[in-house]
Design a protein around this motif. Structure first.
Motif, PDB file in Angstrom:
ATOM      1  N   LYS A 126       0.946  -0.944   0.360  1.00  0.00           N
ATOM      2  CA  LYS A 126       0.437  -0.100  -0.211  1.00  0.00           C
ATOM      3  C   LYS A 126       1.059   1.079   0.075  1.00  0.00           C
ATOM      4  O   LYS A 126       0.481   2.496  -0.691  1.00  0.00           O
ATOM      5  CB  LYS A 126      -0.685  -0.161   1.076  1.00  0.00           C
ATOM      6  N   HIS A 127       1.521   1.274   1.034  1.00  0.00           N
ATOM      7  CA  HIS A 127       3.214   2.035   0.386  1.00  0.00           C
ATOM      8  C   HIS A 127       4.339   1.849   0.936  1.00  0.00           C
ATOM      9  O   HIS A 127       3.916   0.443   1.972  1.00  0.00           O
ATOM     10  CB  HIS A 127       2.527   3.400   1.442  1.00  0.00           C
ATOM     11  N   ILE A 147      -1.294   3.370   8.504  1.00  0.00           N
ATOM     12  CA  ILE A 147      -2.336   3.183   6.378  1.00  0.00           C
ATOM     13  C   ILE A 147      -2.324   1.704   6.471  1.00  0.00           C
ATOM     14  O   ILE A 147      -3.483   1.804   6.025  1.00  0.00           O
ATOM     15  CB  ILE A 147      -0.959   3.748   5.813  1.00  0.00           C
ATOM     16  N   SER A 178      -0.288  12.767  10.244  1.00  0.00           N
ATOM     17  CA  SER A 178      -0.635  13.944   9.212  1.00  0.00           C
ATOM     18  C   SER A 178      -0.331  13.972   8.170  1.00  0.00           C
ATOM     19  O   SER A 178       1.120  13.625   7.238  1.00  0.00           O
ATOM     20  CB  SER A 178      -0.150  14.758   9.308  1.00  0.00           C
ATOM     21  N   LYS A 180      -0.601  14.461   4.274  1.00  0.00           N
ATOM     22  CA  LYS A 180      -1.652  15.229   2.675  1.00  0.00           C
ATOM     23  C   LYS A 180      -2.945  14.789   2.206  1.00  0.00           C
ATOM     24  O   LYS A 180      -3.924  14.135   1.635  1.00  0.00           O
ATOM     25  CB  LYS A 180      -0.806  15.948   2.079  1.00  0.00           C
ATOM     26  N   GLY A 181      -1.919  13.203   1.538  1.00  0.00           N
ATOM     27  CA  GLY A 181      -2.092  12.323   0.309  1.00  0.00           C
ATOM     28  C   GLY A 181      -2.911  11.012   0.285  1.00  0.00           C
ATOM     29  O   GLY A 181      -2.848   9.684   0.096  1.00  0.00           O
ATOM     30  N   TYR A 182      -3.474  10.813   1.934  1.00  0.00           N
ATOM     31  CA  TYR A 182      -4.298   9.388   2.165  1.00  0.00           C
ATOM     32  C   TYR A 182      -4.851  10.219   3.162  1.00  0.00           C
ATOM     33  O   TYR A 182      -4.929  10.204   4.193  1.00  0.00           O
ATOM     34  CB  TYR A 182      -3.125   8.439   3.033  1.00  0.00           C
TER      35      TYR A 182
ATOM     36  N   ARG B  18       7.473   5.901  -8.975  1.00  0.00           N
ATOM     37  CA  ARG B  18       5.784   4.634  -8.327  1.00  0.00           C
ATOM     38  C   ARG B  18       4.729   5.616  -8.565  1.00  0.00           C
ATOM     39  O   ARG B  18       4.091   4.530  -9.858  1.00  0.00           O
ATOM     40  CB  ARG B  18       5.419   5.811  -6.739  1.00  0.00           C
ATOM     41  N   VAL B  68       0.337   7.088  -1.493  1.00  0.00           N
ATOM     42  CA  VAL B  68       0.414   7.827  -0.740  1.00  0.00           C
ATOM     43  C   VAL B  68       1.207   9.083  -1.030  1.00  0.00           C
ATOM     44  O   VAL B  68       0.210  10.127  -0.186  1.00  0.00           O
ATOM     45  CB  VAL B  68       0.587   6.868   0.783  1.00  0.00           C
ATOM     46  N   VAL B  70       0.714  11.105  -3.614  1.00  0.00           N
ATOM     47  CA  VAL B  70       0.336  11.426  -4.416  1.00  0.00           C
ATOM     48  C   VAL B  70      -1.245  12.347  -3.621  1.00  0.00           C
ATOM     49  O   VAL B  70      -1.660  12.336  -3.567  1.00  0.00           O
ATOM     50  CB  VAL B  70      -0.620  11.293  -5.485  1.00  0.00           C
ATOM     51  N   ILE B  71      -1.202  13.681  -3.650  1.00  0.00           N
ATOM     52  CA  ILE B  71      -1.884  14.227  -2.504  1.00  0.00           C
ATOM     53  C   ILE B  71      -3.177  15.272  -3.716  1.00  0.00           C
ATOM     54  O   ILE B  71      -4.421  14.789  -2.880  1.00  0.00           O
ATOM     55  CB  ILE B  71      -0.878  15.982  -2.475  1.00  0.00           C
ATOM     56  N   GLN B 166      -4.155  20.952   5.620  1.00  0.00           N
ATOM     57  CA  GLN B 166      -4.210  19.721   5.973  1.00  0.00           C
ATOM     58  C   GLN B 166      -5.432  19.871   7.111  1.00  0.00           C
ATOM     59  O   GLN B 166      -5.193  20.832   7.957  1.00  0.00           O
ATOM     60  CB  GLN B 166      -2.490  18.990   6.479  1.00  0.00           C
TER      61      GLN B 166
END
Lengths: 555, 166
Positions: A126-127, A147, A178, A180-182, B18, B68, B70-71, B166
């Motif tokens: 997943k990461h 995650i 924190s 941002k992308g998840y 990625r 993850v 990618v924002i 955020q």
């Protein structure tokens, strides 16, 4: 107090309430193992290969619902984890894999035991993280567990170079993550829920298709309420087994290419399919021979990318299954769908296995059910035995059927059983396997013994690879290529050499007593059941047919 | 069908691989890819032009969003956006052709950034059509080398693609 990054890693695992890790030491993880040496809270289980460590972590995660952890050294240690990580990825199982790496300053130099494991595992984690700053360890571990366990669960890998592991840091564990992308979407969209409610209330021939997502979101009670309130028959994917009790009158059994014909028929004839946490993969849709164009599909999944990927969906709902079902249940009306149920009931029949000798695999599973009544945890390997177990054992509880569904990894079951037993020591854990799969990871018998774990192994011995043989029947005109083992060990003696009692049965009349002896044994036990070489799973579609129907379902 | 995606990503090493790996393993076609940091040094922006039917493009967006790192993933609509690409073309310039080539460069508002006895490097910025047109016109002179940056694109007007707070 300043501690090394390796110690910080172990401290971080403690902060995540990790009780057990599965692993195998090596040169690049010396610092981590040294930190574990001084640790009193985390139990380490030494497997006999790294692949088994990953499978054991996965078995542990599936039974406990917590994140499983495995550790391996760099290079071959890390690549041996790969199969286990990919297995967990395909079945959405939360594990955190920790690998050692050559020193950061030497990465890229093709050093001894160097491999780009973050690059290698990017497609099926997943990461993943390559730790470059020692001070990042607490944050990375926190993120990795977050995650792995939230949204659609899955494996996360942390690659820790040796020189970074030795650096000293001030340890503080972060309280929050924190990223941002998840940000997984957990609540279903209210308008979509209204549409779904209307579709369910007005459906004449609805069927619920439950997948592994129901189990991972803990939504089995809500599923039961939905099925009973709206009187809707339930079928499951391989991963969904256990989400709904098999003895329930609304249960149709598993659907798909190896599934029950009446379950596939229900999907074909339904006017509404309520798909919960399943992927509509080719093994499932193939069995239904393509869905009817007029069939409406509601698809609930926490992963937006699954919706519309393999089949066209009329009412997509992105969200956690439990949350979404709770919302649906507020507005679902009570119904009785007698005609539809009667129709499906009329299709039901006995499962058959062709080509049996004195013992049919169904006799074995039937006898096991008679003596256990669903109060156990079953792990399987991959092959004919897996399909017989999935189809015929009447599972009662979620998290009681542990199998490699998506990747189909032979050798999964024994290490998974080790993880399962550690996660739930009070439950009887039965590993059902075949002679092919068992030979892939039987070295783990030593891990069983070393940790005094009690796992009962039922080995179906048909002296070959039954499921592949069956495919060669269908696709290769019965030319059997490399599916018979010319030599097999004496599995009873093999087991005994590990100090594990064993018994061989060759006739049906011995079964009842043998299974009862096995279940009553305090320690581990191996029961070898001799089958004919011609025994077949059957009720399986040709692959082309399945593909065709699959393509057809894309609309 | 072609689509242009603006993708905000964490400015970490490995993110590009990625994203590129995702396209390769899922069988998505990349037509063009350009990447560089934004005004926020922690965030990079990729402009990716992809080719595929509606379902494939929807999957690309969803699969990118699963990474993850990618924002944010946004579509850039051709009618409401501007797009540019930079190209450098090293072209054969025999002495008698030199003025003709300079003339062409002027018409295209391109710059000549290097001159030698028998070649020139012409730098041109424009959308894809302009770049293709220039290439076609210079071809008869003999293109020795050509390099393009890939398309970058931005929405017109005050509409912005920003990282969510955020």
């Amino acid at each position: 107090m300043r501690i090394t990054a390796a110690e910080a890693l172990v401290r971080s695992l403690e902060e995540e309430k990790v009780e057990v890790v599965f692993g195998y030491p090596g040169g690049a993880v010396l610092e981590i193992y040294d930190a574990l040496f001084f640790n009193k809270k985390i139990k380490h289980v030494l497997t006999r290969s790294e692949q088994a460590a990953a499978h054991a972590a996965s078995g542990y995660a599936r039974v406990s619902g917590k994140v499983g952890v495995c550790i391996a050294t760099s290079g071959p240690g890390a690549t041996n984890l790969v199969t286990g990580i990919a297995t967990a990825y395909m079945d959405s199982i939360p594990i955190v894999a920790i690998t050692g790496q050559v020193p950061l300053s030497q990465i890229g130099g093709d050093m001894f035991q160097e491999v780009d494991i973050t690059g290698a595992t990017a497609p099926f984690t997943k990461h993943n993280y390559l730790v470059k700053n020692a001070g990042d360890i607490p944050r990375i571990v926190k993120e990795a567990f977050h995650i792995a366990s939230t949204g659609r669960p899955g494996p996360v890998l942390i690659d820790l170079p040796r020189d970074v592991a030795r650096e000293k840091i001030d340890f503080t564990y972060p309280e929050e993550v924190s990223l941002k992308g998840y940000k997984p979407t957990l609540q279903g969209h209210p308008l979509q829920i209204v549409k779904a409610v209307e579709a369910i209330n007005s459906a004449k021939r609805p069927v619920i298709l439950a997948g592994g997502g129901v189990i991972s979101s803990g939504a089995h009670d809500e599923l039961m309420r939905l099925a009973e309130t709206a009187d809707i028959p339930v079928t499951v994917s391989l991963m969904g087994i256990g989400s709904f009790p098999s003895e329930h009158p609304l249960f149709l059994g598993m659907a798909g290419t190896h599934g029950m014909p009446w379950a596939n028929e229900a999907l074909k004839k339904a006017d509404l399919i309520i798909a919960l946490g399943c992927r509509f993969n080719d093994r499932l849709t193939g069995g239904a021979g393509g869905f009817n164009k007029n069939t409406k599909i509601i698809h609930v999944d926490v992963d937006p990318a699954e919706i519309g990927k393999n089949v066209k969906v009329d009412i997509p709902i992105v969200g956690d299954i439990k949350n979404v079902l709770c919302e649906l249940l507020k507005r679902i009306e009570k119904r009785s769908r007698k005609d539809w149920k009667d129709y499906l009931e009329g299709l039901k029949g006995e499962d058959v296995v062709e080509g049996c000798g004195d013992i049919s695999p169904l006799d074995i599973i039937g006898e096991l059910y008679k003596q256990t009544r669903g109060e156990l945890i079953v792990t399987t390997d991959v092959g004919a035995h897996q399909m017989w177990t999935a189809r015929c054992y009447k599972f009662k509880h979620p998290r009681s059927f542990i199998t490699s569904g998506g990747l189909g990894t032979m050798g999964y079951g024994l290490p998974a059983a080790i993880g399962a037993k550690i996660a739930n020591p009070n439950k009887q854990v039965i590993h059902i396997t075949g002679d092919g799969s068992f030979q892939m990871n039987f070295a783990e018998l030593a891990t069983l013994r070393e940790n005094d774990l009690s796992v009962k192994i039922i080995l179906f011995n048909n002296r070959g690879l039954g499921l592949v043989k069956e495919l060669q029947d269908i696709h290769c005109g019965g030319r059997y290529s490399q599916v018979h083992f010319g030599f097999l060990p004496d599995f009873v003696k093999l087991s005994e050499s590990y100090g594990i009692k064993a018994l061989r049965v060759e006739s049906k009349k011995e079964l009842e007593e043998a299974i009862s002896t096995m279940l009553e044994e305090e320690g581990s036990f191996l029961l070898e059941c001799i089958l004919t070489m011609d025994v077949r799973v059957k009720s399986m579609l040709g692959k082309e047919e399945a593909y065709e129907s699959h393509a057809g379902s894309l609309g | 069908m072609k689509a242009t995606l603006a993708v905000l990503v964490e400015n970490h090493p490995g993110v590009l691989s990625r994203v590129a790996g995702l396209f390769a393993r899922r069988g998505f076609n990349i037509e063009s890819l350009a990447v560089g940091p934004t005004d926020n040094p922690e965030i990079s922006r990729m402009t990716i032009v992809v080719d595929g039917d509606e379902r494939v493009i929807e999957q690309i967006k969803k699969q990118l969003n699963k990474l993850v790192d990618v924002i944010k993933v946004s579509f850039i609509e051709p009618e409401n956006s501007v797009s540019r690409e930079l190209v450098m073309i090293k072209v054969n310039t025999e002495p008698e052709k030199r003025s003709e080539i300079i003339g062409i460069a002027e018409i295209f508002r391109a710059n000549i950034i290097d001159v030698s006895r028998d070649s020139m490097i012409i730098e041109l910025t424009g959308d894809k059509d302009k770049v293709n047109a220039m290439e076609e016109i210079l071809r008869p002179f003999g293109i020795k080398e050509l390099v393009r940056t890939g398309i970058i694109a931005m929405n017109r007007g005050s509409k912005c693609i920003e990282s969510p707070e955020q």
